[in-house]
Enzyme design. Sequence first.
Site, PDB file in Angstrom:
ATOM      1  N   ASP A  67       0.444  -1.337  -0.525  1.00  0.00           N
ATOM      2  CA  ASP A  67      -0.083   0.244   0.066  1.00  0.00           C
ATOM      3  C   ASP A  67       1.117   1.668   0.078  1.00  0.00           C
ATOM      4  O   ASP A  67       2.461   0.736   0.146  1.00  0.00           O
ATOM      5  CB  ASP A  67      -1.108   0.313   1.147  1.00  0.00           C
ATOM      6  CG  ASP A  67      -0.398  -0.647   2.676  1.00  0.00           C
ATOM      7  OD1 ASP A  67       0.583  -1.181   2.421  1.00  0.00           O
ATOM      8  OD2 ASP A  67      -0.959  -1.125   3.481  1.00  0.00           O
ATOM      9  N   ASP A 136      -8.152  -2.897  14.081  1.00  0.00           N
ATOM     10  CA  ASP A 136      -9.083  -2.783  13.963  1.00  0.00           C
ATOM     11  C   ASP A 136      -8.767  -4.266  12.794  1.00  0.00           C
ATOM     12  O   ASP A 136      -9.725  -4.830  12.429  1.00  0.00           O
ATOM     13  CB  ASP A 136      -9.962  -2.263  13.461  1.00  0.00           C
ATOM     14  CG  ASP A 136      -9.299  -2.196  12.240  1.00  0.00           C
ATOM     15  OD1 ASP A 136      -7.739  -2.501  11.838  1.00  0.00           O
ATOM     16  OD2 ASP A 136      -9.398  -0.131  11.509  1.00  0.00           O
ATOM     17  N   HIS A 138      -7.569  -4.911  10.046  1.00  0.00           N
ATOM     18  CA  HIS A 138      -6.854  -4.891   8.426  1.00  0.00           C
ATOM     19  C   HIS A 138      -5.908  -5.401   8.299  1.00  0.00           C
ATOM     20  O   HIS A 138      -4.957  -6.154   8.943  1.00  0.00           O
ATOM     21  CB  HIS A 138      -7.185  -3.114   8.736  1.00  0.00           C
ATOM     22  CG  HIS A 138      -6.059  -2.066   9.067  1.00  0.00           C
ATOM     23  ND1 HIS A 138      -6.651  -1.249   9.338  1.00  0.00           N
ATOM     24  CD2 HIS A 138      -4.569  -2.603   9.363  1.00  0.00           C
ATOM     25  CE1 HIS A 138      -4.691  -0.763  10.317  1.00  0.00           C
ATOM     26  NE2 HIS A 138      -4.203  -1.540   9.402  1.00  0.00           N
ATOM     27  N   GLU A 143     -10.199  -1.945   4.941  1.00  0.00           N
ATOM     28  CA  GLU A 143     -10.416  -1.667   6.607  1.00  0.00           C
ATOM     29  C   GLU A 143     -11.706  -2.791   6.425  1.00  0.00           C
ATOM     30  O   GLU A 143     -12.068  -3.022   5.452  1.00  0.00           O
ATOM     31  CB  GLU A 143     -10.756  -0.225   6.879  1.00  0.00           C
ATOM     32  CG  GLU A 143      -9.745   0.959   6.908  1.00  0.00           C
ATOM     33  CD  GLU A 143      -8.597   0.336   7.962  1.00  0.00           C
ATOM     34  OE1 GLU A 143      -8.651  -0.400   9.070  1.00  0.00           O
ATOM     35  OE2 GLU A 143      -8.292   1.848   8.659  1.00  0.00           O
TER      36      GLU A 143
HETATM   37  C1  F6R Z   1       1.735  -1.400   5.907  1.00  0.00           C
HETATM   38  C2  F6R Z   1      -0.187  -2.047   6.085  1.00  0.00           C
HETATM   39  C3  F6R Z   1      -1.147  -2.701   7.023  1.00  0.00           C
HETATM   40  C4  F6R Z   1      -0.294  -2.458   8.809  1.00  0.00           C
HETATM   41  C5  F6R Z   1      -0.775  -2.543   9.607  1.00  0.00           C
HETATM   42  C6  F6R Z   1      -0.073  -3.148  11.626  1.00  0.00           C
HETATM   43  O1  F6R Z   1       2.110  -2.083   5.338  1.00  0.00           O
HETATM   44  O2  F6R Z   1      -0.200  -2.964   5.103  1.00  0.00           O
HETATM   45  O3  F6R Z   1      -1.902  -3.493   7.137  1.00  0.00           O
HETATM   46  O4  F6R Z   1       0.559  -3.186   8.884  1.00  0.00           O
HETATM   47  O5  F6R Z   1      -1.294  -0.746  10.202  1.00  0.00           O
HETATM   48  O6  F6R Z   1       0.813  -2.049  11.524  1.00  0.00           O
HETATM   49  P1  F6R Z   1       2.321  -1.467  12.321  1.00  0.00           P
HETATM   50  O7  F6R Z   1       3.107  -2.648  12.286  1.00  0.00           O
HETATM   51  O8  F6R Z   1       2.650   0.049  12.563  1.00  0.00           O
HETATM   52  O9  F6R Z   1       0.741  -1.870  13.611  1.00  0.00           O
END
Ligand code: F6R
Length: 260
Positions: A67, A136, A138, A143
């Site tokens: 992403d 959450d 995701h 989301e």
């Molecule tokens: C990042 C991504 C997100 C993160 C998630 C957890 O490329 O796709 O799904 O993996 O938001 O983020 P952290 O690791 O910062 O807790």
Amino acid sequence: MEIIILPSAQEACIYAARAVAGLITRKPTAVLGLATGSTPLPFYHELVRQHREEGLDLGQVTTFNLDEYVGLAPEHPASYHHFMRENFFSKVNIPASQTNVPDGLGTDIPATCQAYEADIAGAGGIDVQILGIGGDGHIGFNEPSSSLASRTRIKTLTQRTREDNAPFFSNPQEVPHHVITMGVGTIMETRHVILLAFGEKKAQAVAESVEGPITAMVPASVLQLHRQATILLDEGSASKLKRAEYYRWVFENKPAWQRV
Ligand code: F6R
């Protein structure tokens, strides 16, 4: 699903890096799906260490990131282009032309997303996809309520995810509302998923994803249908799993030939 609980995030990331390094050794042209965020940092550190100290050659590897924020230039310090350059790409020998991160500045976003899907297919699909998980549930930036069949597209971040990601920006107001993310369907087509989740703040999302019903309200729960999903946890993120003892027992008794 294989659920592996290790004593620390560090050990879990070393385990994941060893699995990926093993793949690259067996298949030097491996296609990696990569994630950003704080979770996979020790994973990248370990791959860099293996490259520098053990001669791990990534020269033929191709990468696709999950992403990118819409509207952030690749040079922006909070962009995922910048994250990947700083933490991984500049420290290993993957040619820049073989690294792919969605273009957050594309003027025709649907065309950008379609081209990203075509590039993944053109590379032969993703061999192993690294994932983190949001509080959450995701994955990527899919989301809750994301279609479980979705492809790469624009998504609107929840306020909670914007707040979670605010520390990466100098001003919380700056966190973009929109992102481009691989879809859940895109992730489900990868040949192997390694999801990393650490700390108690991820425990609820992990428990719902692994032991709850499959639902678009917890996008990671669809990994129950993935053909090869490895869920790597530490004690904190595993703390709400009802069958933790069983997962530990399975891991301890894993046949030697299946071990990383
Ligand atoms: C990042 C991504 C997100 C993160 C998630 C957890 O490329 O796709 O799904 O993996 O938001 O983020 P952290 O690791 O910062 O807790």
